[in-house]
Design a protein around this motif. Structure first.
Motif, PDB file in Angstrom:
ATOM      1  N   LEU A 277       4.020   4.483  20.383  1.00  0.00           N
ATOM      2  CA  LEU A 277       3.334   3.349  20.359  1.00  0.00           C
ATOM      3  C   LEU A 277       3.849   2.566  21.587  1.00  0.00           C
ATOM      4  O   LEU A 277       5.578   2.762  21.658  1.00  0.00           O
ATOM      5  N   SER A 278       3.082   2.568  22.460  1.00  0.00           N
ATOM      6  CA  SER A 278       3.791   1.577  23.465  1.00  0.00           C
ATOM      7  C   SER A 278       4.921  -0.091  23.327  1.00  0.00           C
ATOM      8  O   SER A 278       4.590  -0.786  22.124  1.00  0.00           O
ATOM      9  N   PRO A 279       5.664  -0.423  24.273  1.00  0.00           N
ATOM     10  CA  PRO A 279       6.896  -1.456  23.749  1.00  0.00           C
ATOM     11  C   PRO A 279       5.725  -2.437  23.664  1.00  0.00           C
ATOM     12  O   PRO A 279       6.893  -3.154  22.464  1.00  0.00           O
ATOM     13  N   GLY A 280       4.931  -2.469  23.659  1.00  0.00           N
ATOM     14  CA  GLY A 280       3.986  -4.405  23.292  1.00  0.00           C
ATOM     15  C   GLY A 280       2.697  -3.819  22.299  1.00  0.00           C
ATOM     16  O   GLY A 280       1.734  -4.533  22.462  1.00  0.00           O
ATOM     17  N   GLY A 281       2.537  -2.711  21.795  1.00  0.00           N
ATOM     18  CA  GLY A 281       1.590  -2.687  21.268  1.00  0.00           C
ATOM     19  C   GLY A 281       1.749  -2.539  19.328  1.00  0.00           C
ATOM     20  O   GLY A 281       2.206  -2.920  19.633  1.00  0.00           O
ATOM     21  N   SER A 282       0.443  -2.247  19.562  1.00  0.00           N
ATOM     22  CA  SER A 282       0.276  -2.699  17.009  1.00  0.00           C
ATOM     23  C   SER A 282      -0.283  -1.265  16.499  1.00  0.00           C
ATOM     24  O   SER A 282      -0.196  -0.181  17.025  1.00  0.00           O
ATOM     25  N   ALA A 283       0.594  -0.866  15.738  1.00  0.00           N
ATOM     26  CA  ALA A 283       0.039   0.268  14.681  1.00  0.00           C
ATOM     27  C   ALA A 283      -0.506  -0.389  13.204  1.00  0.00           C
ATOM     28  O   ALA A 283       0.299  -1.484  12.693  1.00  0.00           O
ATOM     29  N   SER A 284      -1.508   0.141  13.247  1.00  0.00           N
ATOM     30  CA  SER A 284      -2.153  -0.145  11.732  1.00  0.00           C
ATOM     31  C   SER A 284      -2.191   1.062  10.504  1.00  0.00           C
ATOM     32  O   SER A 284      -2.783   1.749  11.312  1.00  0.00           O
ATOM     33  N   LEU A 285      -2.051   0.330   9.409  1.00  0.00           N
ATOM     34  CA  LEU A 285      -1.790   1.620   8.292  1.00  0.00           C
ATOM     35  C   LEU A 285      -2.349   0.768   6.805  1.00  0.00           C
ATOM     36  O   LEU A 285      -2.232   0.147   6.443  1.00  0.00           O
ATOM     37  N   ILE A 286      -3.176   1.208   6.241  1.00  0.00           N
ATOM     38  CA  ILE A 286      -3.434   1.215   4.816  1.00  0.00           C
ATOM     39  C   ILE A 286      -2.375   1.949   3.747  1.00  0.00           C
ATOM     40  O   ILE A 286      -2.722   3.229   4.152  1.00  0.00           O
ATOM     41  N   LEU A 287      -2.135   1.656   2.963  1.00  0.00           N
ATOM     42  CA  LEU A 287      -1.475   2.034   1.655  1.00  0.00           C
ATOM     43  C   LEU A 287      -1.660   1.901   0.324  1.00  0.00           C
ATOM     44  O   LEU A 287      -2.105   0.542  -0.254  1.00  0.00           O
ATOM     45  N   PRO A 288      -1.694   2.331  -0.604  1.00  0.00           N
ATOM     46  CA  PRO A 288      -1.558   1.680  -2.277  1.00  0.00           C
ATOM     47  C   PRO A 288      -0.100   1.763  -2.383  1.00  0.00           C
ATOM     48  O   PRO A 288       1.080   1.615  -1.755  1.00  0.00           O
ATOM     49  N   ILE A 289      -0.616   0.035  -2.761  1.00  0.00           N
ATOM     50  CA  ILE A 289       0.554  -0.583  -3.293  1.00  0.00           C
ATOM     51  C   ILE A 289       1.979  -0.068  -3.653  1.00  0.00           C
ATOM     52  O   ILE A 289       3.401  -0.513  -3.199  1.00  0.00           O
ATOM     53  N   GLU A 290       1.310   0.583  -4.932  1.00  0.00           N
ATOM     54  CA  GLU A 290       3.210   1.404  -5.757  1.00  0.00           C
ATOM     55  C   GLU A 290       3.497   2.679  -4.642  1.00  0.00           C
ATOM     56  O   GLU A 290       4.704   2.449  -4.367  1.00  0.00           O
ATOM     57  N   SER A 291       2.922   2.802  -2.872  1.00  0.00           N
ATOM     58  CA  SER A 291       3.611   3.272  -2.314  1.00  0.00           C
ATOM     59  C   SER A 291       4.560   2.232  -1.349  1.00  0.00           C
ATOM     60  O   SER A 291       5.570   2.474  -0.483  1.00  0.00           O
ATOM     61  N   GLU A 292       4.625   1.213  -1.285  1.00  0.00           N
ATOM     62  CA  GLU A 292       5.426   0.355  -0.612  1.00  0.00           C
ATOM     63  C   GLU A 292       7.116   0.673  -0.670  1.00  0.00           C
ATOM     64  O   GLU A 292       7.640   0.915   0.587  1.00  0.00           O
ATOM     65  N   PRO A 293       7.612   0.962  -1.514  1.00  0.00           N
ATOM     66  CA  PRO A 293       8.877   1.411  -1.958  1.00  0.00           C
ATOM     67  C   PRO A 293       8.839   2.598  -0.743  1.00  0.00           C
ATOM     68  O   PRO A 293      10.514   1.879   0.215  1.00  0.00           O
ATOM     69  N   SER A 294       8.281   3.650  -0.846  1.00  0.00           N
ATOM     70  CA  SER A 294       8.642   4.485  -0.184  1.00  0.00           C
ATOM     71  C   SER A 294       8.428   4.464   1.082  1.00  0.00           C
ATOM     72  O   SER A 294       9.037   4.845   2.658  1.00  0.00           O
ATOM     73  N   PHE A 295       7.604   3.949   1.820  1.00  0.00           N
ATOM     74  CA  PHE A 295       7.264   3.284   3.594  1.00  0.00           C
ATOM     75  C   PHE A 295       8.634   2.797   3.459  1.00  0.00           C
ATOM     76  O   PHE A 295       8.927   2.799   4.657  1.00  0.00           O
ATOM     77  N   MET A 296       8.979   1.435   2.526  1.00  0.00           N
ATOM     78  CA  MET A 296       9.690   0.596   3.354  1.00  0.00           C
ATOM     79  C   MET A 296      11.359   1.176   3.914  1.00  0.00           C
ATOM     80  O   MET A 296      11.938   1.133   4.822  1.00  0.00           O
ATOM     81  N   ARG A 297      10.941   2.245   3.107  1.00  0.00           N
ATOM     82  CA  ARG A 297      12.187   2.782   3.421  1.00  0.00           C
ATOM     83  C   ARG A 297      12.625   3.365   4.588  1.00  0.00           C
ATOM     84  O   ARG A 297      13.412   4.026   5.044  1.00  0.00           O
ATOM     85  N   ALA A 298      11.340   4.350   4.971  1.00  0.00           N
ATOM     86  CA  ALA A 298      10.868   4.866   6.374  1.00  0.00           C
ATOM     87  C   ALA A 298      11.147   4.150   6.864  1.00  0.00           C
ATOM     88  O   ALA A 298      11.907   5.181   8.044  1.00  0.00           O
ATOM     89  N   LEU A 299      11.001   3.170   6.819  1.00  0.00           N
ATOM     90  CA  LEU A 299      10.795   2.078   8.433  1.00  0.00           C
ATOM     91  C   LEU A 299      12.404   1.315   8.723  1.00  0.00           C
ATOM     92  O   LEU A 299      12.501   0.952   9.636  1.00  0.00           O
TER      93      LEU A 299
END
Length: 234
Positions: free
Chosen positions: A147-169
């Motif tokens: 991702l370029s410095p001023g860029g953005s990324a978009s994705l969609i997840l099931p709500i139950e996956s949010e804890p795992s994804f936020m840990r990865a972030l």
């Protein structure tokens, strides 16, 4: 087999990857304003790339690990009005040389998210749906790398996956800039989350909600507005 939108037709040719509401939501919602170079990470049959091509003037690169899906993706691109702006790379995106260090102003990803449960009998479908093929740690690393410095990324997840994804972030230089809770019916608990990420680790993301249908089973006004440029009939 396939699905026809206003400006293009999506074929899946038996891949077991039919057009999904998740994909259409992400492709219609992603903040593509000013996008010049777009990466579709795990492209499948190419839906997100084609929607991005309709919504922008960007050059679009789709990367797909599954050979059958990559072939169908190429065919869908060739049959579209934007073939000159679309390309497919058949490769494992987690390999260091797969994208040769390229950076993109926007990255789209409808990532594999089933962390448990039975695998599909179709290998391509199993790869597309389970995190064994692209876990959240690897996904976050890829997003940060390309991702370029001023860029953005978009994705969609099931709500139950949010804890795992936020840990990865947590160990990733990217942060959430937008978060939308998506419910299938007005008044129901959200089932999906739309995220926009950027190189902004601190700060409060813009939060919103979206219902796909009202209590009468009709598409909500917001859903119609979001997707009306794609569906033949809504």
């Amino acid at each position: 087999m396939g699905f026809t939108f206003k400006a293009f037709h999506i074929s899946d040719e038996g891949l077991g990857m039919p057009v999904s509401t998740d994909g259409v939501l992400l492709g219609a919602w992603a903040p593509l304003d000013g996008a010049q170079k777009v990466l579709d990470l795990g492209a499948g049959s190419g839906l997100l790339s084609l929607m991005a091509a309709q919504r922008s003037n960007a050059q679009i690169c789709a990367i797909e690990i599954d050979s059958a899906a990559a072939r169908v993706c190429r065919d869908n691109f060739a049959a579209s009005p934007w073939a000159d702006r679309l390309k497919v790379i058949e490769a494992d995106a987690t390999r260091a040389n797969a994208l040769a260090g390229e950076v993109f102003t926007h990255i789209l990803c409808n990532p594999p998210y089933f962390e448990t449960g039975p695998l599909s009998a179709k290998p391509g479908r199993a790869q597309a749906r389970h995190t064994g093929s692209l876990g959240f740690d690897a996904l976050c690393t890829l997003l940060a790398r390309h991702l370029s410095p001023g860029g953005s990324a978009s994705l969609i997840l099931p709500i139950e996956s949010e804890p795992s994804f936020m840990r990865a972030l947590t160990d990733c230089p990217l942060g959430v800039t937008q978060r939308v809770e998506v419910s299938t019916v007005e008044g129901k608990a959200p089932r999906r989350l739309l995220y926009a990420l950027g190189h902004h680790k601190e700060g409060t993301p813009h939060c919103d909600t979206l219902a796909i249908r009202d209590t009468n089973g009709e598409y909500t006004a917001r859903m119609r507005t979001l997707t009306q440029d794609f569906y033949l009939k809504l």
